[in-house]
Design a protein around this motif. Structure first.
Motif, PDB file in Angstrom:
ATOM      1  N   SER A  40       0.834  -1.204   0.000  1.00  0.00           N
ATOM      2  CA  SER A  40       0.000   0.000   0.000  1.00  0.00           C
ATOM      3  C   SER A  40       0.871   1.258   0.000  1.00  0.00           C
ATOM      4  O   SER A  40       2.085   1.201   0.250  1.00  0.00           O
ATOM      5  N   MET A  41       0.243   2.381  -0.229  1.00  0.00           N
ATOM      6  CA  MET A  41       0.956   3.659  -0.191  1.00  0.00           C
ATOM      7  C   MET A  41       1.499   3.918   1.210  1.00  0.00           C
ATOM      8  O   MET A  41       2.590   4.478   1.374  1.00  0.00           O
ATOM      9  N   VAL A  50       9.188   8.410   5.023  1.00  0.00           N
ATOM     10  CA  VAL A  50       8.459   9.670   4.911  1.00  0.00           C
ATOM     11  C   VAL A  50       6.998   9.411   5.286  1.00  0.00           C
ATOM     12  O   VAL A  50       6.583   8.273   5.475  1.00  0.00           O
ATOM     13  N   THR A  51       6.223  10.462   5.400  1.00  0.00           N
ATOM     14  CA  THR A  51       4.808  10.302   5.704  1.00  0.00           C
ATOM     15  C   THR A  51       4.028   9.978   4.437  1.00  0.00           C
ATOM     16  O   THR A  51       4.497  10.235   3.316  1.00  0.00           O
ATOM     17  N   ARG A  52       2.828   9.435   4.634  1.00  0.00           N
ATOM     18  CA  ARG A  52       1.972   9.154   3.490  1.00  0.00           C
ATOM     19  C   ARG A  52       1.614  10.440   2.758  1.00  0.00           C
ATOM     20  O   ARG A  52       1.503  10.460   1.527  1.00  0.00           O
ATOM     21  N   GLN A  53       1.458  11.524   3.523  1.00  0.00           N
ATOM     22  CA  GLN A  53       1.137  12.816   2.908  1.00  0.00           C
ATOM     23  C   GLN A  53       2.256  13.266   1.965  1.00  0.00           C
ATOM     24  O   GLN A  53       1.995  13.858   0.913  1.00  0.00           O
ATOM     25  N   THR A  54       3.504  12.984   2.358  1.00  0.00           N
ATOM     26  CA  THR A  54       4.633  13.354   1.504  1.00  0.00           C
ATOM     27  C   THR A  54       4.597  12.571   0.197  1.00  0.00           C
ATOM     28  O   THR A  54       4.863  13.113  -0.883  1.00  0.00           O
ATOM     29  N   PHE A  59       3.129  12.086  -5.694  1.00  0.00           N
ATOM     30  CA  PHE A  59       2.458  11.114  -6.562  1.00  0.00           C
ATOM     31  C   PHE A  59       0.987  11.056  -6.156  1.00  0.00           C
ATOM     32  O   PHE A  59       0.665  10.636  -5.046  1.00  0.00           O
ATOM     33  N   ALA A  60       0.119  11.481  -7.047  1.00  0.00           N
ATOM     34  CA  ALA A  60      -1.289  11.640  -6.705  1.00  0.00           C
ATOM     35  C   ALA A  60      -1.986  10.334  -6.363  1.00  0.00           C
ATOM     36  O   ALA A  60      -3.011  10.333  -5.689  1.00  0.00           O
ATOM     37  N   SER A  61      -1.440   9.211  -6.829  1.00  0.00           N
ATOM     38  CA  SER A  61      -2.063   7.916  -6.579  1.00  0.00           C
ATOM     39  C   SER A  61      -0.995   6.825  -6.653  1.00  0.00           C
ATOM     40  O   SER A  61       0.144   7.075  -7.078  1.00  0.00           O
ATOM     41  N   LEU A  65       2.568   6.559  -8.904  1.00  0.00           N
ATOM     42  CA  LEU A  65       3.879   6.160  -8.405  1.00  0.00           C
ATOM     43  C   LEU A  65       4.450   5.018  -9.238  1.00  0.00           C
ATOM     44  O   LEU A  65       5.619   5.050  -9.651  1.00  0.00           O
ATOM     45  N   ILE A  66       3.631   4.014  -9.513  1.00  0.00           N
ATOM     46  CA  ILE A  66       4.096   2.880 -10.311  1.00  0.00           C
ATOM     47  C   ILE A  66       4.430   3.330 -11.729  1.00  0.00           C
ATOM     48  O   ILE A  66       5.421   2.885 -12.316  1.00  0.00           O
ATOM     49  N   SER A  67       3.649   4.245 -12.266  1.00  0.00           N
ATOM     50  CA  SER A  67       3.933   4.774 -13.600  1.00  0.00           C
ATOM     51  C   SER A  67       5.290   5.468 -13.621  1.00  0.00           C
ATOM     52  O   SER A  67       6.059   5.338 -14.581  1.00  0.00           O
ATOM     53  N   ALA A  68       5.617   6.195 -12.546  1.00  0.00           N
ATOM     54  CA  ALA A  68       6.919   6.862 -12.467  1.00  0.00           C
ATOM     55  C   ALA A  68       8.043   5.839 -12.400  1.00  0.00           C
ATOM     56  O   ALA A  68       9.113   6.034 -13.002  1.00  0.00           O
ATOM     57  N   LEU A  69       7.825   4.744 -11.683  1.00  0.00           N
ATOM     58  CA  LEU A  69       8.830   3.685 -11.617  1.00  0.00           C
ATOM     59  C   LEU A  69       9.057   3.060 -12.989  1.00  0.00           C
ATOM     60  O   LEU A  69      10.199   2.813 -13.401  1.00  0.00           O
TER      61      LEU A  69
END
Length: 215
Positions: A40-41, A50-54, A59-61, A65-69
């Motif tokens: 999970s995020m 880091v925090t989940r907010q960070t 990364f909006a979702s 994040l996976i797309s960036a990877l």
């Protein structure tokens, strides 16, 4: 108050801090998703320290994040392919090197099998298209020189070889093949599929025949 502090932070420092956070998140995600593809995020944030907010600030979702990877991995692969100067190699050698680079990418980032090979996420089409175009160029060049068979369409071969990567990785994950065995079987199968005549010359099966590679 936080807005005032943010406004008072020099832009260069903000960019540097953001870059460090992004690098930490991506690095942790590569490691964690290789072990737990369904992480999970919140778990990804904890792994990155880091925090989940960070995480959500960058990364909006989870898909973003996976797309960036995938984009980073794709850029790495394209850079490796460009550095290999495949157009200067004989077609069979160029195809082997292309396949080796793709296999090594999957070995480093196994989470790609659950995402990039299932579908091309939004924003990653350019990298996917670039890699496919290079593959097709190698196949067409090999056909022109008489090194490859001409029985099957180059576009279909691209999709079929991608499927072979997934099959090889699945066999490794199930414990039915070791990584080196799977690499050799994948390489030999892909070359046969492409109609490469004679020996293989990739790193995994250098100097061996196609039959030797899978026995």
């Amino acid at each position: 108050m936080s807005d005032a502090l943010e406004t008072g932070t020099p832009p260069r420092r903000r960019r540097s801090d953001a870059r460090r956070s992004i690098d930490a998140i991506l690095g942790a995600a590569r490691t964690l998703l290789a072990e737990r593809p369904d992480a999970s995020m919140e778990q990804l944030a904890a792994a990155a320290g880091v925090t989940r907010q960070t995480v959500y600030a960058h990364f909006a979702s989870r898909d973003a994040l996976i797309s960036a990877l995938i984009e980073a991995a794709g850029a790495e692969a394209v850079a490796a392919l460009e550095a290999a100067n495949l157009d200067a190699l004989p077609p069979a050698d160029a195809l082997c090197r292309y396949l080796d680079i793709g296999w090594e990418l999957i070995r480093r980032y196994p989470y790609l099998l659950a995402t990039a090979l299932a579908r091309t996420p939004p924003g990653n089409e350019a990298t996917h298209t670039e890699g496919a175009a290079l593959f097709e160029r190698i196949v067409r060049r090999g056909r022109q020189t008489g090194d490859f068979d001409v029985a099957l369409p180059a576009g279909w071969l691209t999709a079929a070889v991608v499927g072979l990567v997934g099959t090889a990785a699945t066999e490794v994950a199930a414990g039915r093949l070791g990584a080196d065995e799977a690499h050799a079987a994948f390489l030999a199968s892909a070359l046969r599929l492409c109609g490469v005549r004679g020996r293989t010359s990739g790193d995994g099966v250098r100097g061996r025949t196609l039959g030797d590679a899978v026995t």
